[in-house]
Design a protein around this motif. Sequence first.
Motif, PDB file in Angstrom:
ATOM      1  N   LEU A 210      -6.409  -0.160 -14.392  1.00  0.00           N
ATOM      2  CA  LEU A 210      -5.458   0.427 -15.470  1.00  0.00           C
ATOM      3  C   LEU A 210      -5.890  -0.692 -16.610  1.00  0.00           C
ATOM      4  CD1 LEU A 210      -2.097   0.412 -13.400  1.00  0.00           C
ATOM      5  CD2 LEU A 210      -3.313   2.037 -14.393  1.00  0.00           C
TER       6      LEU A 210
ATOM      7  N   ARG B 142      -5.199  -3.185  -7.882  1.00  0.00           N
ATOM      8  CA  ARG B 142      -4.952  -2.072  -8.848  1.00  0.00           C
ATOM      9  C   ARG B 142      -4.704  -2.225 -10.234  1.00  0.00           C
ATOM     10  NH1 ARG B 142      -1.831  -2.365  -4.137  1.00  0.00           N
ATOM     11  NH2 ARG B 142      -1.743  -0.711  -2.497  1.00  0.00           N
TER      12      ARG B 142
ATOM     13  N   SER C  46       0.866  -1.373   0.087  1.00  0.00           N
ATOM     14  CA  SER C  46      -0.102   0.255   0.073  1.00  0.00           C
ATOM     15  C   SER C  46       0.758   1.130   0.110  1.00  0.00           C
ATOM     16  CB  SER C  46      -0.802   0.069   1.128  1.00  0.00           C
ATOM     17  OG  SER C  46      -0.141   0.087   2.292  1.00  0.00           O
TER      18      SER C  46
ATOM     19  N   ARG D 199     -10.627  -8.326  -7.805  1.00  0.00           N
ATOM     20  CA  ARG D 199     -10.917  -6.969  -8.017  1.00  0.00           C
ATOM     21  C   ARG D 199     -10.658  -5.958  -6.722  1.00  0.00           C
ATOM     22  NH1 ARG D 199     -16.480  -5.881  -9.242  1.00  0.00           N
ATOM     23  NH2 ARG D 199     -16.747  -8.074  -8.657  1.00  0.00           N
TER      24      ARG D 199
END
Length: 298
Positions: A181, A177, A74, A170
């Motif tokens: 994208l 992440r 994170s 997800r």
Amino acid sequence: MEHSRIAVAGASGLIGAALVRSLAADGHEVVRLVRREPRTPDEVRWDPERKYVDPAGLAGCDAVVNLAGANVGSRRWTDAYKARIRDSRVLGTTALAEAVASLDRPPRVFVNGSAMGIYGETGDRAVDEDAPPGEGFLPELCVEWEGAAAPARAAGVRTVFTRTGLVVSREGGAWGRLFPLFKAGLGGRMGDGRQYWSFVSLHDEVAAIRHLIDTDGLSGPFNITAPHPLTNAEITAAMGRVLHRPTLFTVPAPVLRAVLGEMAGDVLGSQRVLPMRLLESGFTFAFPEIEEAIRAAK
């Protein structure tokens, strides 16, 4: 397994929340360890950094599952955050293992989280549970993390370590992440794309943990990774196929290092990890291939 009482630390995390949902759906009584004052009868107070857990809350549990720990991916790995990553795992595991060992009737099994990061960089070499630890922050952390469960083992409690790979979901983790994208058409390989990524679907991760809880005689480390790890370039191509998006972008290694710092080694590093002991124990993956795992998550 008959309806059981199972304690879960890290129940709000990606894997923990999915495990709790799965257990509750099958009628098991789930006790969640929380860092605040308990609000309901199914919550037990604990403070991993202070090595405290209310042992009375674990009484009568058939299994204790520890998936707690500060998020590795994170933020940048400053020295302070590395200390937090370590303490949240090592001190929390020590607290739980000691609490388990102190019970008049200990649980049948203590399942303690770990990670495939214990093997460090493996390049093209496939490794199973017999491989020695690698070098660096994550391997050293994992060795210490698993070692902290010693009080439970010494008390005769069957103790299992789940060396988890990159979870395809997800809802969080690395893939949490990646999905946005790729859906935006901005996905692509990272670095040269030749590094191996050992993945596992969230469904199989939870099913494997439940298999390890339920199967008497299984103890020690188990790699929870799909049986066919692929390179980052192969996974990138699979994401593009399943999501019907181009994967033209590449993220050069220097950029990743600038953005992620030391953690970039985890993204650019190659880990080709095989779930040998899990397969030998009779476990069957529902989503062994990457496209199946991505479809199950999207």
